[in-house]
Design an enzyme around this catalytic site. Structure first.
Site, PDB file in Angstrom:
ATOM      1  N   ASP A 188       0.859  -1.184   0.000  1.00  0.00           N
ATOM      2  CA  ASP A 188       0.000   0.000   0.000  1.00  0.00           C
ATOM      3  C   ASP A 188       0.893   1.231   0.000  1.00  0.00           C
ATOM      4  O   ASP A 188       1.716   1.418   0.910  1.00  0.00           O
ATOM      5  CB  ASP A 188      -0.917   0.004   1.222  1.00  0.00           C
ATOM      6  CG  ASP A 188      -1.807   1.232   1.268  1.00  0.00           C
ATOM      7  OD1 ASP A 188      -2.643   1.381   0.369  1.00  0.00           O
ATOM      8  OD2 ASP A 188      -1.649   2.045   2.205  1.00  0.00           O
ATOM      9  N   GLU A 272      -1.450  -1.337  -5.993  1.00  0.00           N
ATOM     10  CA  GLU A 272      -2.695  -0.708  -6.397  1.00  0.00           C
ATOM     11  C   GLU A 272      -2.465   0.110  -7.667  1.00  0.00           C
ATOM     12  O   GLU A 272      -1.437   0.769  -7.817  1.00  0.00           O
ATOM     13  CB  GLU A 272      -3.216   0.197  -5.281  1.00  0.00           C
ATOM     14  CG  GLU A 272      -4.627   0.694  -5.492  1.00  0.00           C
ATOM     15  CD  GLU A 272      -5.163   1.455  -4.289  1.00  0.00           C
ATOM     16  OE1 GLU A 272      -6.348   1.830  -4.315  1.00  0.00           O
ATOM     17  OE2 GLU A 272      -4.391   1.678  -3.338  1.00  0.00           O
ATOM     18  N   CYS A 344     -13.138  -2.588  13.704  1.00  0.00           N
ATOM     19  CA  CYS A 344     -14.289  -3.120  12.983  1.00  0.00           C
ATOM     20  C   CYS A 344     -15.339  -3.616  13.987  1.00  0.00           C
ATOM     21  O   CYS A 344     -15.055  -3.822  15.171  1.00  0.00           O
ATOM     22  CB  CYS A 344     -13.843  -4.253  12.065  1.00  0.00           C
ATOM     23  SG  CYS A 344     -15.192  -5.017  11.122  1.00  0.00           S
ATOM     24  N   CYS A 346     -16.440  -6.438  14.156  1.00  0.00           N
ATOM     25  CA  CYS A 346     -16.089  -7.790  14.611  1.00  0.00           C
ATOM     26  C   CYS A 346     -15.100  -7.766  15.767  1.00  0.00           C
ATOM     27  O   CYS A 346     -14.727  -8.815  16.299  1.00  0.00           O
ATOM     28  CB  CYS A 346     -15.515  -8.604  13.445  1.00  0.00           C
ATOM     29  SG  CYS A 346     -13.909  -8.024  12.844  1.00  0.00           S
ATOM     30  N   ASP A 353      -3.088   1.327   7.025  1.00  0.00           N
ATOM     31  CA  ASP A 353      -2.228   0.980   5.905  1.00  0.00           C
ATOM     32  C   ASP A 353      -1.940  -0.515   5.839  1.00  0.00           C
ATOM     33  O   ASP A 353      -1.923  -1.109   4.758  1.00  0.00           O
ATOM     34  CB  ASP A 353      -0.922   1.775   5.989  1.00  0.00           C
ATOM     35  CG  ASP A 353      -1.149   3.271   5.899  1.00  0.00           C
ATOM     36  OD1 ASP A 353      -2.143   3.670   5.258  1.00  0.00           O
ATOM     37  OD2 ASP A 353      -0.353   4.033   6.460  1.00  0.00           O
TER      38      ASP A 353
END
Length: 396
Positions: A188, A272, A344, A346, A353
């Site tokens: 990334d 990416e 998150c 979860c 990153d």
């Protein structure tokens, strides 16, 4: 599997006064011939006619016979012919819709270079002699050429900082595919850290332009106050160019070291597909993005991967790598740039990153499984890129 690699070895050299004058004349003649041929082809284009390389070569012969352009005979004819070949390549890229229409070369802004083929130079016992020159170039051999090879093309250039370089293109038998290791890594790109790997490693962003920004601004202010066309302005311009060259050299050296290490350590590298040309339109981030040199990083990574038998996968630019939980697959609605760590539903806490790098790795490996190929935007049976399909929203 063996590869046939043409590799350019670039060296600095220090010409004598006579050599510098000869090369400067050659640069000017190359620019003149290129512009005249481009003008002739453009004029023919308006008449719905096409002019190819052979016709421009005949024009060059006729130009040399005129009194006005007789000075073209004073330099080697090979760089002039190579300029016409480069123009033909530019038009081929234009007609193939790979580039824009060729532009005229500028005396002040265009790259000063001349290309010599084997008939216009002699390389023997570590000495390089160019056509129309009685003495060999004083080259600083910072690294040896591959043993037993001879250059097929020599390109001489001078950068904006006044430095002279010679590039020798030759076969490199030492470039061979590395043994496979099965390692895969997602990368990334960012500004806070130049690169973040899916392994959790973060490569610091050196920000070379920021380091020299004060010195650069000082010299640019002095340049702005000098009278145009004066010797003082020329000296001030040279000081600005030297700072820019120092920044570019350091940046390029760092990127070479990083890309070489990544290619040697990993069989598959997932990045990416960033549209840097659009991203630099953001006035707040343009300077930092340009300093990071993401496009140059990708270019180096891709050609080194070809050399050493590695695979680079570019994931679709619209893939939500930052907003997607790498643990459960839940897609967040928003993820502002100032959020560097998030949790998150979860219960998994993510470094932004590292999480993005892990998602890119998973998406890149999915591309190979789905048979979607290396290039992004490739269509799958449902009409979407394999990495552009929206992940399903899962309950925590």
């Amino acid at each position: 599997m063996s590869t046939h690699v043409k590799r350019a070895y670039r060296y600095c050299f220090y010409p004598t006064d006579a050599q510098a004058a000869e090369l400067s004349r050659t640069f000017g003649c190359v620019r003149k011939v290129y512009n005249m041929a481009l003008a002739a082809r453009t004029e023919a284009w308006t008449r719905q006619e096409r002019v190819n390389y052979h016709q421009t070569s005949a024009m060059l012969t006729a130009w040399k016979k005129t009194e006005e352009l007789a000075y073209l005979n004073e330099v080697s004819s090979v760089p002039l012919q190579q300029a016409l070949r480069h123009l033909q390549t530019a038009f081929a890229s234009f007609f193939g819709k790979r580039a824009k229409y060729p532009r005229f070369k500028s005396r002040k802004k265009s790259r000063r270079s001349a290309e010599y083929t084997t008939s216009a130079f002699r390389f023997r016992d570590g000495e390089l002699r160019l056509a129309k020159m009685s003495e060999p170039l004083r080259i600083v051999w910072s690294r040896p050429l591959p043993e037993g090879v001879s250059p097929s093309t020599v390109t001489v250039s001078q950068d904006a900082a006044g430095r002279w370089f010679v590039s020798l293109l030759c076969d490199d038998p030492g470039v061979k595919p590395l043994p496979g290791n099965g390692n895969a890594v997602g990368i990334d790109a960012g500004l806070e850290h130049l690169l973040t790997l899916s392994t959790g490693e973060k490569i610091v962003n050196p920000r070379y332009e920021r380091r020299d920004r004060a010195a650069l601004a000082k010299q640019q202010r002095r340049l702005a106050k000098k009278e145009k066309g004066s010797a003082n302005r020329a000296r001030a311009r040279l000081k600005v160019a030297k700072i820019h060259a120092r920044i570019a050299d350091r940046r390029r050296d760092t990127l070479h070291k990083i890309t070489t290490r990544l290619v040697r350590e990993n069989q598959t590298i997932v990045i990416e597909d960033l549209t840097v040309r659009n991203m630099v339109k953001n006035r707040k981030l343009a300077r930092a993005i340009s300093d990071a040199a993401w496009s140059e990083f990708r270019s180096m990574l891709e050609y080194k991967a070809v050399w050493y038998g590695r695979e680079v996968i570019a994931v679709d630019r619209w893939f939500p790598s930052s907003k997607l939980c790498s643990a459960c697959g839940t897609l967040q609605d928003r993820m502002p740039l100032n959020v560097r760590t998030w949790t998150c539903d979860c219960g998994t806490t993510h470094d932004r990153d590292v999480n993005a790098a892990n998602n890119l790795l998973a998406a890149g490996l999915a591309v190979t499984v789905c048979g979607a190929g290396v290039r992004p935007q490739r269509s799958t049976p449902d009409g979407q890129s394999a990495t552009k399909q929206k992940p399903s929203r899962r309950e925590p």
